[in-house]
Design an enzyme around this catalytic site. Structure first.
Site, short mmCIF file in Angstrom:
data_model
loop_
_atom_site.label_atom_id
_atom_site.label_comp_id
_atom_site.label_asym_id
_atom_site.label_seq_id
_atom_site.Cartn_x
_atom_site.Cartn_y
_atom_site.Cartn_z
N ASP A 15 -15.11 -7.38 4.15
CA ASP A 15 -14.58 -8.15 2.94
C ASP A 15 -15.54 -9.19 2.47
O ASP A 15 -15.35 -10.27 2.13
CB ASP A 15 -13.18 -8.84 3.25
N GLU A 187 -6.36 -3.72 -3.57
CA GLU A 187 -6.29 -4.85 -3.01
C GLU A 187 -7.98 -5.27 -3.20
O GLU A 187 -8.74 -4.67 -3.66
CB GLU A 187 -6.03 -4.83 -1.45
C1 6LW Z 1 -8.11 -7.34 3.82
C2 6LW Z 1 -7.61 -6.33 3.01
C3 6LW Z 1 -7.64 -5.10 3.83
O1 6LW Z 1 -7.63 -8.64 3.67
O2 6LW Z 1 -8.14 -5.86 5.06
O3 6LW Z 1 -6.60 -3.15 4.60
C4 6LW Z 1 -7.82 -6.97 5.26
N1 6LW Z 1 -7.03 -4.06 3.76
O4 6LW Z 1 -8.35 -6.08 1.93
C5 6LW Z 1 -8.60 -7.77 6.40
O5 6LW Z 1 -9.76 -7.37 6.40
#
Ligand code: 6LW
Length: 525
Positions: A15, A187
């Site tokens: 991330d 996301e």
């Molecule tokens: C992060 C999100 C994700 O916040 O993993 O599955 C999480 N998606 O973008 C943790 O790295």
């Protein structure tokens, strides 16, 4: 010409978020249950990176007590408003969604100190922040859709933040649910003011092999957003399992002073196409703009193994940034790579003047989601030798100290010694999904100092004690693809009284993390 190899930050650095202030780049990544949290890394050329501090480095900032593995600090965003750095992030407790949430911290110097958290009245994860020309602040993030059309559909929201009130104000706008019909986990959103438009970059497909990057744009920050017809604009999912690198996504854009564009994003090196013990790592990707839309890895469509940074020469010659040599050789207590579980290293261990650590035994064991006597570092190389020389003369009867290969409290392997009256019991063990197997066991003569080692070669972890390989554990049973969760492997030293009252301690006389000489972490050509 300077060439940087991908990943630019090897090991568990998922991330990634990046911003530039003047000639310097600042980058943060997720750290989950490990502390100090949110390493802040700085570079002048996107090639050489230095950890200048951690944004979460005071015990009172956040409460991690009892947070289980792959909870904790998720996807941070770092930005600069012209005066201050901002980081927005989420503290997640997977067992209790009333705890934690999205928060903001600020700092004048990215190295710290960072402010205490300001909690934001917004649920979900992956917050980000953007500033408009008039100085207004726009927070955004991801949450499960309020009115989902399918399972795991998420939505990206935007809302103004008023610094004077330290609060989100005004109406909320839902601007994005992903580009593809039926898509899950839109996301990691980031909004950018570029030219006269607002651009949204967001991940979708989930942070595994189906991960992708999509883009949308709008005239106003609150939308409406029009997705690019070419969405998803970047992914490795169509390359198949033989691509070597899977799961590319969760991108953040940056422009260099010469006008060129890049993205940092996470991806996983999976030699067999499935398993990635080093976790989700940070990669650099060139970006071009065509017809008002970003093109990732133009002419190529996949993350390069290495890329030239044409403008980096000057910065390198300035002598400010040196290749990072800290990834080999002995490391000591002052090395910023040391982490603990749910508490800061300084809360559970004493760093001695000679660079060694004294680790008092604790009641909890590495199988407990509690405060464990643990000090560890990320695995950053597929091939690496990790050795720890433990002074066990101050362990009490029945207490254990060892070298652990850690994925989580449910999944780990270790080579360890237990004090047994007049001797020591050497064991190799593997805990898999809460079931613990003793792989090897032998008695050792009592000795003050015990060398233990883990030799990682690809997917094999050789557990070494008493001068011999006593067991081998398969990384494909330990990585996040096998166990679930978001983490890469950590190597660490632990000590436990197995649920009883602790009496002893262990001194980490030496701890070495040594890739074989031909494995260079950041090759510069
Ligand atoms: C992060 C999100 C994700 O916040 O993993 O599955 C999480 N998606 O973008 C943790 O790295």
């Amino acid at each position: 010409m300077i060439t940087v190899a991908n990943p630019i930050l090897p090991g568990c650095h998922p991330d990634p978020s990046i911003c530039r202030v003047g000639d310097d780049y600042y980058l943060v990544t997720s750290t989950f249950e490990y502390l100090p949290g949110l390493p802040v890394m700085r570079s002048r050329d996107l090639v050489h990176w230095e950890t200048i501090g951690h944004a979460i480095d005071r015990a009172e900032m956040l409460d991690f007590a009892g947070i289980r593995s792959s909870g904790g600090l998720y996807a941070p965003t770092i930005r600069h408003d012209g005066e201050r750095f901002w980081i927005v992030c989420t503290l997640v407790d997977p067992s209790d969604d009333t705890r934690g949430g999205n928060f903001l911290i600020t700092a004048e110097d990215a190295a710290g100190p960072w402010s205490d958290p300001i909690w934001l009245d917004a649920d979900g994860i992956d917050p980000s922040v953007a500033f408009d020309e008039s100085g207004r602040v726009w927070m955004h993030g991801t949450r499960l859709a309020r009115d989902p059309a399918w399972r795991d559909q998420t939505e990206v929201w935007v809302r103004e933040y008023a610094p004077a009130e330290r609060a989100l104000v005004g109406p909320e706008h839902v601007i994005w649910r992903g580009a593809v019909n039926g898509v899950v986990w839109a996301e990691g959103p980031h909004l950018y003011r570029i030219g006269s438009r607002w651009y949204l970059i967001a991940a979708e497909g989930g942070t595994e092999a189906d991960h992708a990057v999509s883009v949308a744009r709008a005239d106003a920050v609150t939308g409406p957003y029009e997705g690019a017809r070419t969405n998803p604009v970047f992914t490795h999912r169509h390359l198949g399992r033989g691509a070597g690198v899977i799961g590319a996504g969760h991108a953040d854009l940056i422009q260099a002073p010469d006008g060129s564009w890049y993205a940092v994003m996470l991806a996983m090196r999976a030699a067999d196409g499935h398993h990635y013990p080093l976790g989700r790592e940070t990669f650099l990707c060139p970006v071009a703009w065509e017809d008002g839309w970003p093109v990732f890895a133009p002419g190529r469509g996949r993350l390069p193994d290495a890329l030239e940074i044409p403008w980096a020469d000057a910065a390198a010659e300035s002598g400010t940034w040196q290749p990072d040599a800290r990834l080999s050789g002995a490391i000591d207590a002052r090395d910023p790579r040391w982490t603990s579980l749910r508490v800061l290293p300084a809360e559970i261990a004493t760093a001695e003047a000679d660079g060694t650590w004294l680790l008092p035994v604790r009641t909890a064991s590495p199988a407990d989601a509690e405060t464990v006597a643990f000090l560890g570092i990320r695995q950053q190389h597929a091939d690496v030798d990790t050795t720890a020389r433990l002074d066990v003369s101050t362990l009490a009867d029945g207490e254990t100290a060892g070298l652990i290969v850690r994925q989580s409290e449910r999944d780990h392997a270790a080579v360890q010694v237990t004090k047994t009256g007049d001797g020591l019991l050497l064991r190799a063990m593997h805990r898999r999904d809460d079931w613990e197997a003793v792989l090897a066991e032998r008695a050792l003569a009592d000795a003050a100092s015990v060398p233990l080692a883990v030799r990682a070669r690809g997917y094999a972890y050789d557990l070494i004690g008493d001068g011999a390989v006593i067991a081998t554990v398969d990384a494909r049973e330990l990585d996040a693809a096998a166990t679930g969760g978001f983490l890469g492997t950590w190597f660490g030293v632990f000590a436990t009284a197995h649920g009883r009252g602790p009496r002893g301690s262990v001194r980490i006389g030496a701890f070495r993390y040594e890739p074989p000489v031909d494995a260079v972490a950041v090759p510069i050509t």
